[in-house]
Design a protein around this motif. Structure first.
Motif, PDB file in Angstrom:
ATOM      1  N   ARG A  72      16.367  20.921  17.917  1.00 50.62           N
ATOM      2  CA  ARG A  72      16.200  19.797  18.841  1.00 50.62           C
ATOM      3  C   ARG A  72      16.509  18.477  18.112  1.00 50.62           C
ATOM      4  N   GLU A  73      16.052  18.349  16.889  1.00 55.27           N
ATOM      5  CA  GLU A  73      16.281  17.122  16.124  1.00 55.27           C
ATOM      6  C   GLU A  73      17.774  16.879  15.879  1.00 55.27           C
ATOM      7  N   GLU A  74      18.515  17.948  15.551  1.00 53.66           N
ATOM      8  CA  GLU A  74      19.966  17.811  15.341  1.00 53.66           C
ATOM      9  C   GLU A  74      20.669  17.407  16.638  1.00 53.66           C
ATOM     10  N   ALA A  75      20.238  17.996  17.750  1.00 55.53           N
ATOM     11  CA  ALA A  75      20.850  17.668  19.043  1.00 55.53           C
ATOM     12  C   ALA A  75      20.585  16.222  19.412  1.00 55.53           C
ATOM     13  N   ILE A  76      19.369  15.766  19.216  1.00 58.75           N
ATOM     14  CA  ILE A  76      19.034  14.378  19.530  1.00 58.75           C
ATOM     15  C   ILE A  76      19.791  13.428  18.608  1.00 58.75           C
ATOM     16  N   SER A  77      19.889  13.785  17.337  1.00 64.67           N
ATOM     17  CA  SER A  77      20.627  12.960  16.385  1.00 64.67           C
ATOM     18  C   SER A  77      22.090  12.813  16.808  1.00 64.67           C
ATOM     19  N   GLU A  78      22.697  13.907  17.211  1.00 70.87           N
ATOM     20  CA  GLU A  78      24.098  13.863  17.670  1.00 70.87           C
ATOM     21  C   GLU A  78      24.210  13.091  18.983  1.00 70.87           C
ATOM     22  N   ALA A  79      23.279  13.302  19.886  1.00 69.53           N
ATOM     23  CA  ALA A  79      23.343  12.675  21.211  1.00 69.53           C
ATOM     24  C   ALA A  79      23.172  11.165  21.150  1.00 69.53           C
TER      25      ALA A  79
END
Length: 70
Positions: free
Chosen positions: A50-57
């Motif tokens: 989730r953290e990687e997805a939010i960082s990318e988003a």
């Protein structure tokens, strides 16, 4: 997902037009928004937290991975 080519080319090819850059930026924004909307199970399926997805988003539309610039 279609691949994006945002690179400037030299020689006989011209640099991307302003319109093509805007279209590419909108596509990146749309893809990142979709990534942020995935649930945790779907993110695990593609190998992201989730953290990687939010960082990318939350990256700006012009901040794209280097491999997209080739």
């Amino acid at each position: 997902m279609p691949s994006l080519s945002l690179s400037r080319t030299f020689g006989s090819r011209r640099a991307p037009s302003l319109l093509s850059r805007i279209v590419a930026a909108r596509a990146v924004t749309r893809q990142r928004k979709s990534l942020a909307a995935l649930d945790d199970a779907m993110l695990r399926d593609i190998g992201l937290t989730r953290e990687e997805a939010i960082s990318e988003a939350t990256r700006p539309a012009w901040d794209v991975p280097a491999q997209w610039l080739s």
